[in-house]
Design a protein around this motif. Sequence first.
Motif, PDB file in Angstrom:
ATOM      1  N   THR A   1       0.840  -1.195   0.000  1.00 36.21           N
ATOM      2  CA  THR A   1       0.000   0.000   0.000  1.00 36.21           C
ATOM      3  C   THR A   1       0.876   1.245   0.000  1.00 36.21           C
ATOM      4  O   THR A   1       1.605   1.488   0.962  1.00 36.21           O
ATOM      5  CB  THR A   1      -0.903   0.013   1.246  1.00 36.21           C
ATOM      6  N   PRO A   2       0.834   2.055  -1.062  1.00 39.64           N
ATOM      7  CA  PRO A   2       1.647   3.270  -1.047  1.00 39.64           C
ATOM      8  C   PRO A   2       1.085   4.304  -0.070  1.00 39.64           C
ATOM      9  O   PRO A   2      -0.130   4.373   0.114  1.00 39.64           O
ATOM     10  CB  PRO A   2       1.566   3.782  -2.494  1.00 39.64           C
ATOM     11  N   ARG A   3       1.957   5.011   0.573  1.00 41.66           N
ATOM     12  CA  ARG A   3       1.537   6.086   1.489  1.00 41.66           C
ATOM     13  C   ARG A   3       1.928   7.407   0.852  1.00 41.66           C
ATOM     14  O   ARG A   3       3.106   7.652   0.610  1.00 41.66           O
ATOM     15  CB  ARG A   3       2.230   5.950   2.837  1.00 41.66           C
ATOM     16  N   ILE A   4       0.958   8.238   0.567  1.00 41.60           N
ATOM     17  CA  ILE A   4       1.227   9.491  -0.127  1.00 41.60           C
ATOM     18  C   ILE A   4       0.795  10.652   0.764  1.00 41.60           C
ATOM     19  O   ILE A   4      -0.376  10.760   1.125  1.00 41.60           O
ATOM     20  CB  ILE A   4       0.472   9.559  -1.472  1.00 41.60           C
ATOM     21  N   ASP A   5       1.760  11.500   1.147  1.00 45.25           N
ATOM     22  CA  ASP A   5       1.419  12.693   1.916  1.00 45.25           C
ATOM     23  C   ASP A   5       0.574  13.614   1.053  1.00 45.25           C
ATOM     24  O   ASP A   5       0.873  13.825  -0.124  1.00 45.25           O
ATOM     25  CB  ASP A   5       2.689  13.435   2.355  1.00 45.25           C
TER      26      ASP A   5
ATOM     27  N   TRP B   1       0.911  14.938  -2.773  1.00 46.08           N
ATOM     28  CA  TRP B   1       0.000  14.302  -3.732  1.00 46.08           C
ATOM     29  C   TRP B   1      -0.271  15.239  -4.908  1.00 46.08           C
ATOM     30  O   TRP B   1      -0.431  16.446  -4.734  1.00 46.08           O
ATOM     31  CB  TRP B   1      -1.301  13.972  -3.031  1.00 46.08           C
ATOM     32  N   GLU B   2      -0.305  14.668  -6.091  1.00 45.81           N
ATOM     33  CA  GLU B   2      -0.661  15.438  -7.274  1.00 45.81           C
ATOM     34  C   GLU B   2      -1.431  14.514  -8.206  1.00 45.81           C
ATOM     35  O   GLU B   2      -1.095  13.335  -8.351  1.00 45.81           O
ATOM     36  CB  GLU B   2       0.590  15.960  -7.986  1.00 45.81           C
TER      37      GLU B   2
ATOM     38  N   VAL C   1      -5.477   5.333 -19.999  1.00 49.00           N
ATOM     39  CA  VAL C   1      -4.774   4.465 -19.050  1.00 49.00           C
ATOM     40  C   VAL C   1      -4.727   5.196 -17.713  1.00 49.00           C
ATOM     41  O   VAL C   1      -4.267   6.343 -17.643  1.00 49.00           O
ATOM     42  CB  VAL C   1      -3.342   4.124 -19.516  1.00 49.00           C
ATOM     43  N   ALA C   2      -5.252   4.552 -16.681  1.00 48.24           N
ATOM     44  CA  ALA C   2      -5.151   5.086 -15.328  1.00 48.24           C
ATOM     45  C   ALA C   2      -3.833   4.625 -14.727  1.00 48.24           C
ATOM     46  O   ALA C   2      -3.510   3.425 -14.778  1.00 48.24           O
ATOM     47  CB  ALA C   2      -6.326   4.592 -14.484  1.00 48.24           C
ATOM     48  N   HIS C   3      -3.077   5.554 -14.190  1.00 50.14           N
ATOM     49  CA  HIS C   3      -1.791   5.258 -13.557  1.00 50.14           C
ATOM     50  C   HIS C   3      -1.896   5.500 -12.055  1.00 50.14           C
ATOM     51  O   HIS C   3      -2.407   6.531 -11.633  1.00 50.14           O
ATOM     52  CB  HIS C   3      -0.691   6.162 -14.122  1.00 50.14           C
ATOM     53  N   SER C   4      -1.365   4.554 -11.289  1.00 49.78           N
ATOM     54  CA  SER C   4      -1.436   4.663  -9.832  1.00 49.78           C
ATOM     55  C   SER C   4      -0.064   4.912  -9.227  1.00 49.78           C
ATOM     56  O   SER C   4       0.953   4.477  -9.785  1.00 49.78           O
ATOM     57  CB  SER C   4      -1.988   3.369  -9.239  1.00 49.78           C
ATOM     58  N   TYR C   5      -0.043   5.572  -8.081  1.00 55.42           N
ATOM     59  CA  TYR C   5       1.146   5.525  -7.233  1.00 55.42           C
ATOM     60  C   TYR C   5       1.405   4.054  -6.910  1.00 55.42           C
ATOM     61  O   TYR C   5       0.490   3.320  -6.556  1.00 55.42           O
ATOM     62  CB  TYR C   5       0.917   6.310  -5.948  1.00 55.42           C
TER      63      TYR C   5
ATOM     64  N   TRP D   1      -5.158   4.507  -5.515  1.00 58.50           N
ATOM     65  CA  TRP D   1      -3.995   5.414  -5.408  1.00 58.50           C
ATOM     66  C   TRP D   1      -3.734   6.131  -6.731  1.00 58.50           C
ATOM     67  O   TRP D   1      -2.594   6.231  -7.206  1.00 58.50           O
ATOM     68  CB  TRP D   1      -2.745   4.637  -4.956  1.00 58.50           C
ATOM     69  N   LEU D   2      -4.811   6.666  -7.294  1.00 57.27           N
ATOM     70  CA  LEU D   2      -4.714   7.231  -8.641  1.00 57.27           C
ATOM     71  C   LEU D   2      -3.745   8.414  -8.683  1.00 57.27           C
ATOM     72  O   LEU D   2      -3.772   9.290  -7.822  1.00 57.27           O
ATOM     73  CB  LEU D   2      -6.107   7.669  -9.117  1.00 57.27           C
ATOM     74  N   ARG D   3      -2.921   8.420  -9.699  1.00 58.27           N
ATOM     75  CA  ARG D   3      -1.919   9.477  -9.899  1.00 58.27           C
ATOM     76  C   ARG D   3      -2.181  10.259 -11.180  1.00 58.27           C
ATOM     77  O   ARG D   3      -1.928  11.463 -11.222  1.00 58.27           O
ATOM     78  CB  ARG D   3      -0.530   8.819  -9.966  1.00 58.27           C
ATOM     79  N   ALA D   4      -2.649   9.579 -12.225  1.00 56.31           N
ATOM     80  CA  ALA D   4      -2.847  10.267 -13.504  1.00 56.31           C
ATOM     81  C   ALA D   4      -3.814   9.495 -14.387  1.00 56.31           C
ATOM     82  O   ALA D   4      -3.922   8.269 -14.294  1.00 56.31           O
ATOM     83  CB  ALA D   4      -1.509  10.428 -14.240  1.00 56.31           C
ATOM     84  N   LEU D   5      -4.500  10.230 -15.232  1.00 48.94           N
ATOM     85  CA  LEU D   5      -5.242   9.652 -16.346  1.00 48.94           C
ATOM     86  C   LEU D   5      -4.526  10.064 -17.618  1.00 48.94           C
ATOM     87  O   LEU D   5      -4.375  11.254 -17.897  1.00 48.94           O
ATOM     88  CB  LEU D   5      -6.689  10.154 -16.365  1.00 48.94           C
ATOM     89  N   GLU D   6      -4.062   9.061 -18.368  1.00 52.31           N
ATOM     90  CA  GLU D   6      -3.345   9.302 -19.612  1.00 52.31           C
ATOM     91  C   GLU D   6      -4.305   9.079 -20.771  1.00 52.31           C
ATOM     92  O   GLU D   6      -4.825   7.977 -20.953  1.00 52.31           O
ATOM     93  CB  GLU D   6      -2.148   8.339 -19.714  1.00 52.31           C
ATOM     94  N   LEU D   7      -4.539  10.116 -21.567  1.00 57.35           N
ATOM     95  CA  LEU D   7      -5.429  10.023 -22.727  1.00 57.35           C
ATOM     96  C   LEU D   7      -4.613   9.577 -23.924  1.00 57.35           C
ATOM     97  O   LEU D   7      -3.551  10.141 -24.205  1.00 57.35           O
ATOM     98  CB  LEU D   7      -6.087  11.379 -22.993  1.00 57.35           C
ATOM     99  N   ARG D   8      -5.119   8.560 -24.644  1.00 59.96           N
ATOM    100  CA  ARG D   8      -4.339   7.948 -25.722  1.00 59.96           C
ATOM    101  C   ARG D   8      -5.197   7.752 -26.966  1.00 59.96           C
ATOM    102  O   ARG D   8      -6.412   7.560 -26.886  1.00 59.96           O
ATOM    103  CB  ARG D   8      -3.807   6.570 -25.289  1.00 59.96           C
ATOM    104  N   LEU D   9      -4.535   7.747 -28.113  1.00 61.63           N
ATOM    105  CA  LEU D   9      -5.222   7.438 -29.369  1.00 61.63           C
ATOM    106  C   LEU D   9      -5.383   5.937 -29.542  1.00 61.63           C
ATOM    107  O   LEU D   9      -6.284   5.475 -30.247  1.00 61.63           O
ATOM    108  CB  LEU D   9      -4.433   8.017 -30.559  1.00 61.63           C
TER     109      LEU D   9
END
Lengths: 97, 198
Positions: free
Chosen positions: B36-40, B44-45, B108-112, B163-171
């Motif tokens: 389990t990642p711990r993100i302050d 967090w971003e 693509v959803a990217h997680s910590y 622990w979502l970090r980013a949503l990457e939009l792709r073709l």
Amino acid sequence: MLTVHVEADDAPWVDGNALAGPLGEIMGTDLTVAELTCAGCRTTRPLAAMRVFDRAPGLVARCPGCEDVVMRVVRMTGRVLVDVRGSLIVSLPVPTA
Amino acid sequence: MAVITRGFGGRRRDDADLPPGQYRTDDFPVLSAGPTPRIDLDEWEFAVVTETGERSTWSWAEFTALPADEPTVDIHCVTRWSKFGTSWRGVSVDTLLADVDTAAEYVVAHSYGGYTTNIPLEGLLDGQAWVAYEFDGEPLAPVHGGPARLLVPHLYFWKSAKWLRALELRLDDEPGFWETAGYHNDGDPWREQRYLED
């Protein structure tokens, strides 16, 4: 099987012996004596030494050094998938006669 | 915004509300493919990254100041448990993409921690998905994906990346962690799309 990670609110893992059953069932041999070279940190360890996260849709073995995934085992309906893209090398002892 | 899910309306929920092959649980099982990642929160971003590399980012304060919904939804795990009427607070993906210029068809959803999962963009829009940061009126616990997780209740729950970090939009489509390990690319529980071979 030994659960060694006991932090109350964290995801528990077990040692690599948890893979003995599923892998032995499909391959007919004890793969926990296999040695894997982690593609992340390039350290070689017995499969039994890996950390296996088993409360998941599949079994996920991670390197205890860098936490990268070295093996994934997923039981599908009629097949078992073994993914080893996280391992550079898988070595096995030659069976003794 | 309240989301009324299939069969939810005061009557007793029963097996008819379950997708095929599922059983009901009142617990909230914890499944995880790694530590389990711990993100302050001050570190967090969250980012939306387009196919041209353009990034929109939010700090925790910025993110939690966005207009939020409070969906109540059923969730379905591919390991066969379903949980009815879960209550969340989060920002809809529609809100997050409102000012984003994109021709992407896939996300693509990217997680910590490195986890990924892929979803067609149209499966995240029109009130179908959120980035959730509260569960049952409380901050989302780390074991359940806090500080914030994707919530896509119409797909098996492995698509709701913790622990979502980013949503990457792709073709193009890029299969994620479980989608490259034998699980179905689409993951619709009502069509029982569990494995590649289903």
